[in-house]
Scaffold this motif. Structure first.
Motif, short mmCIF file in Angstrom:
data_model
loop_
_atom_site.label_atom_id
_atom_site.label_comp_id
_atom_site.label_asym_id
_atom_site.label_seq_id
_atom_site.Cartn_x
_atom_site.Cartn_y
_atom_site.Cartn_z
N ASP A 11 -11.44 0.06 6.55
CA ASP A 11 -10.51 1.18 6.67
C ASP A 11 -10.39 1.86 5.30
O ASP A 11 -9.86 1.29 4.35
N LEU A 12 -10.89 3.07 5.19
CA LEU A 12 -10.85 3.81 3.93
C LEU A 12 -9.58 4.65 3.77
O LEU A 12 -9.38 5.26 2.73
N SER A 13 -8.74 4.66 4.77
CA SER A 13 -7.54 5.51 4.72
C SER A 13 -6.62 5.15 3.55
O SER A 13 -5.89 5.99 3.05
N PHE A 14 -6.68 3.89 3.09
CA PHE A 14 -5.83 3.46 1.97
C PHE A 14 -6.20 4.16 0.68
O PHE A 14 -5.42 4.20 -0.27
N PHE A 15 -7.41 4.69 0.61
CA PHE A 15 -7.92 5.29 -0.62
C PHE A 15 -7.93 6.81 -0.58
O PHE A 15 -8.41 7.46 -1.51
N MET A 16 -7.41 7.37 0.49
CA MET A 16 -7.38 8.82 0.63
C MET A 16 -6.27 9.41 -0.24
O MET A 16 -5.28 8.72 -0.54
N PRO A 17 -6.42 10.67 -0.66
CA PRO A 17 -5.38 11.31 -1.49
C PRO A 17 -4.01 11.19 -0.83
O PRO A 17 -3.88 11.32 0.39
N GLY A 18 -3.02 10.90 -1.65
CA GLY A 18 -1.65 10.81 -1.17
C GLY A 18 -1.27 9.43 -0.66
O GLY A 18 -0.12 9.20 -0.30
N GLN A 19 -2.21 8.48 -0.65
CA GLN A 19 -1.93 7.15 -0.11
C GLN A 19 -1.57 6.13 -1.19
O GLN A 19 -1.08 5.06 -0.87
N THR A 20 -1.85 6.44 -2.44
CA THR A 20 -1.59 5.46 -3.50
C THR A 20 -0.14 5.52 -3.93
O THR A 20 0.53 6.54 -3.80
N VAL A 21 0.32 4.42 -4.46
CA VAL A 21 1.68 4.34 -4.97
C VAL A 21 1.71 5.01 -6.34
O VAL A 21 0.84 4.75 -7.18
N GLU A 22 2.66 5.89 -6.55
CA GLU A 22 2.81 6.59 -7.83
C GLU A 22 3.10 5.57 -8.93
O GLU A 22 3.84 4.61 -8.72
N THR A 23 2.50 5.76 -10.10
CA THR A 23 2.79 4.86 -11.21
C THR A 23 4.25 5.06 -11.62
O THR A 23 4.76 6.17 -11.62
N GLU A 24 4.89 3.96 -11.92
CA GLU A 24 6.31 3.99 -12.26
C GLU A 24 6.50 4.01 -13.76
O GLU A 24 5.64 3.57 -14.52
N GLU A 25 7.66 4.50 -14.16
CA GLU A 25 8.04 4.40 -15.57
C GLU A 25 8.51 2.97 -15.80
O GLU A 25 9.19 2.39 -14.96
#
Length: 149
Positions: A11-25
């Motif tokens: 399943d490549l959907s995890f790597f599509m734009p908008g699927q990653t968790v934003e890096t936190e401060e």
């Protein structure tokens, strides 16, 4: 069974734009010398920078020299490269701010950081934390263990 039926489908959907968790401060105390009015240590705030920006910083900190018998040789100023990564990863204090650069009488944010973090261990702690936050110290074995859990 045909070869096609034997293939695993991932399943490549995890790597599509908008699927990653934003890096936190991330807040980290770098020095005991910086305290607020109540005496609490003021943490520095870090955030990872993009791979593209790291590539740009690498190019900006690479020189080429003509070496006899070897031709043109690429040389990375690694100290400056890592310091620039640290400057750009540090949200607070912002060593790039005009206010700090003016106060320390230098246009170079790396020099501002060196002057603010004037005790050698502080500067080293700051560099190490920025490098860690950007994933340079992730141990592949630790990442493998995280995948298994």
């Amino acid at each position: 069974m045909s070869e096609k039926q034997n293939e695993k489908v991932y399943d490549l959907s995890f790597f599509m734009p908008g699927q990653t968790v934003e890096t936190e401060e991330i807040k980290v105390p770098i020095s005991k010398r910086f305290v607020d009015k109540k005496g609490n240590v003021i943490p520095f705030v870090f955030k990872a920078i993009t791979t593209e920006r790291i590539d740009e910083l690498e190019k900006e900190n690479t020189n080429y020299k003509n070496v006899k018998g070897r031709g043109r040789v690429k040389e990375l100023d690694s100290q400056r490269f890592y310091a620039r990564i640290a400057v750009e990863s540090t949200v607070y204090p912002d060593f790039r701010s005009k206010e700090l650069r003016d106060a320390y009488k230098t246009p170079d944010p790396v020099e501002v950081a060196k002057r603010v973090l004037s005790v050698g261990g502080e500067y080293a702690n700051w560099l190490n934390k920025a490098i860690e936050i950007n994933g340079f110290e992730d141990d592949p074995e630790d990442l493998e263990a995280a995948v298994k859990n």
